[in-house]
Each structure stands twice: as C-alpha cells, then as structure tokens.
Design a protein around this motif. Structure first.
Motif, short mmCIF file in Angstrom:
data_model
loop_
_atom_site.label_atom_id
_atom_site.label_comp_id
_atom_site.label_asym_id
_atom_site.label_seq_id
_atom_site.Cartn_x
_atom_site.Cartn_y
_atom_site.Cartn_z
N PRO A 1 0.83 -1.20 0.00
CA PRO A 1 0.00 0.00 0.00
C PRO A 1 0.87 1.26 0.00
O PRO A 1 1.99 1.26 0.54
N LEU A 2 0.35 2.29 -0.60
CA LEU A 2 1.04 3.58 -0.58
C LEU A 2 0.92 4.16 0.83
O LEU A 2 -0.09 3.97 1.50
N LYS A 3 1.96 4.85 1.26
CA LYS A 3 1.92 5.49 2.57
C LYS A 3 1.09 6.76 2.44
O LYS A 3 1.40 7.64 1.64
N LEU A 4 0.04 6.85 3.22
CA LEU A 4 -0.89 7.98 3.17
C LEU A 4 -0.57 9.00 4.25
O LEU A 4 -0.36 8.63 5.40
N THR A 5 -0.54 10.26 3.86
CA THR A 5 -0.43 11.37 4.80
C THR A 5 -1.59 12.30 4.51
O THR A 5 -1.81 12.67 3.35
N ILE A 6 -2.33 12.67 5.55
CA ILE A 6 -3.48 13.56 5.39
C ILE A 6 -3.16 14.90 6.02
O ILE A 6 -2.87 14.97 7.21
N SER A 7 -3.21 15.96 5.21
CA SER A 7 -3.01 17.32 5.72
C SER A 7 -4.34 18.00 6.00
O SER A 7 -4.46 18.79 6.93
N LYS A 8 -5.33 17.68 5.16
CA LYS A 8 -6.65 18.30 5.30
C LYS A 8 -7.70 17.29 4.86
O LYS A 8 -7.58 16.68 3.79
N LYS A 9 -8.70 17.10 5.70
CA LYS A 9 -9.77 16.17 5.36
C LYS A 9 -11.11 16.82 5.67
O LYS A 9 -11.19 17.82 6.39
N GLU A 10 -12.15 16.23 5.12
CA GLU A 10 -13.49 16.76 5.30
C GLU A 10 -14.44 15.59 5.52
O GLU A 10 -14.24 14.51 4.94
N GLU B 1 -6.29 17.32 1.05
CA GLU B 1 -4.87 17.64 0.85
C GLU B 1 -4.04 16.58 1.57
O GLU B 1 -4.40 16.12 2.65
N GLY B 2 -2.94 16.22 0.95
CA GLY B 2 -2.05 15.24 1.56
C GLY B 2 -1.11 14.68 0.53
O GLY B 2 -0.83 15.32 -0.49
N GLN B 3 -0.66 13.46 0.79
CA GLN B 3 0.24 12.82 -0.17
C GLN B 3 0.20 11.31 -0.02
O GLN B 3 -0.20 10.78 1.01
N LEU B 4 0.61 10.65 -1.09
CA LEU B 4 0.78 9.21 -1.13
C LEU B 4 2.25 8.96 -1.46
O LEU B 4 2.82 9.65 -2.30
N THR C 1 -4.24 17.01 -4.08
CA THR C 1 -4.61 18.42 -4.10
C THR C 1 -6.09 18.53 -4.46
O THR C 1 -6.52 17.94 -5.46
N ASP C 2 -6.84 19.26 -3.66
CA ASP C 2 -8.28 19.42 -3.89
C ASP C 2 -8.98 18.07 -4.03
O ASP C 2 -9.90 17.89 -4.82
N GLY C 3 -8.49 17.08 -3.27
CA GLY C 3 -9.11 15.76 -3.26
C GLY C 3 -8.72 14.85 -4.41
O GLY C 3 -9.24 13.76 -4.54
N ILE C 4 -7.77 15.30 -5.25
CA ILE C 4 -7.38 14.51 -6.41
C ILE C 4 -5.92 14.07 -6.27
O ILE C 4 -5.02 14.91 -6.20
N PRO C 5 -5.68 12.75 -6.22
CA PRO C 5 -4.29 12.29 -6.17
C PRO C 5 -3.66 12.40 -7.56
O PRO C 5 -4.23 11.93 -8.54
N ASN C 6 -2.51 13.04 -7.65
CA ASN C 6 -1.80 13.17 -8.92
C ASN C 6 -0.81 12.02 -9.03
O ASN C 6 0.26 12.05 -8.45
N MET C 7 -1.20 11.02 -9.80
CA MET C 7 -0.39 9.82 -9.95
C MET C 7 0.37 9.81 -11.28
O MET C 7 0.91 8.77 -11.68
#
Length: 124
Positions: free
Chosen positions: A22-31, A96-99, A111-117
C-alpha cells in the motif's frame, strides 16, 4: 479522495517497482461528507479490499479505535462495524495530503481531493 479509492491505488507503474502497495498515506486536510449508509454495498466491497490498507487508513485518519487490526470473519453480521467501515471508506474525504511509494519513496500529492499519480517520462 475517498479512502475507498486509496485502497485501490498502487505505484506499480514506476520502473523497477514490483508491488507498490500500500502507498503510505499522509493527510493534511480532510473533510467529513455524510453519505447514506448501505450495508449491502459495504459488505460486497469487502472482498476487494486489502484489510491491512484499510486499517492503515484508519490509523492515519485517527479512527483506528473503530476498526480492528485483523479482519473479523463475520463482518456481515456486525452492523456497527459495517457503519464504521462506511464512515471510514465513504465519508472521510482527503482534500490535501500525499501518497508515497513504499519501494521508491516517490511522492504523489493529493490536491483538492485529487491524487496526482502522473509519472515523469524517466519513471516509466
């Protein structure tokens, strides 16, 4: 990005990566986005999910006390757990966050809920 989506993402397309999950998930901002609970849908999704990634997402989302570390055998009979899984997978929206690729350390921003893969040309 819903955490149900997170469970299906992999960095296996990167050159040299064998698993990428699994990708390591980091959450900066969630809703929190409330959605209608459908126990049948959650139950049918379970065989497609990697439980360790579900639990890892629960830890990052600060909901680990709601989700058992090991998948119970009879989740279908446990409506309370199905509701908690529904909340984790469908109501937590990562804005907001990162994988991070577990093999290469490559960071994919959310960014804005969209993972840029998208990969760079030299990564494929």
């Amino acid at each position: 990005m819903k955490l149900s989506t997170y469970n299906f993402l992999t960095s296996m397309a990167i050159k040299g990566v064998k698993v990428g999950f699994p990708l390591k998930l980091t959450i900066s901002k969630k809703e929190l986005v409330e959605t209608e609970f459908n126990p049948t849908f959650v139950e049918r999704l379970l065989p497609k999910l990697d439980w360790s990634a579900v639990y890892g997402a629960a830890q990052v989302a600060e909901l680990a006390e709601d989700i058992p570390a090991v998948q119970p055998e009879s989740i279908a009979d446990n409506e309370e757990l199905l509701q908690k899984l529904h909340h984790l997978l469908f109501e937590i929206d990562v804005l907001e966050g990162q994988l991070e690729c577990p093999e290469t350390g490559r960071i994919f921003p959310i960014t804005d809920g969209i993972p840029n893969m998208l990969l760079n040309e030299d990564e494929v």
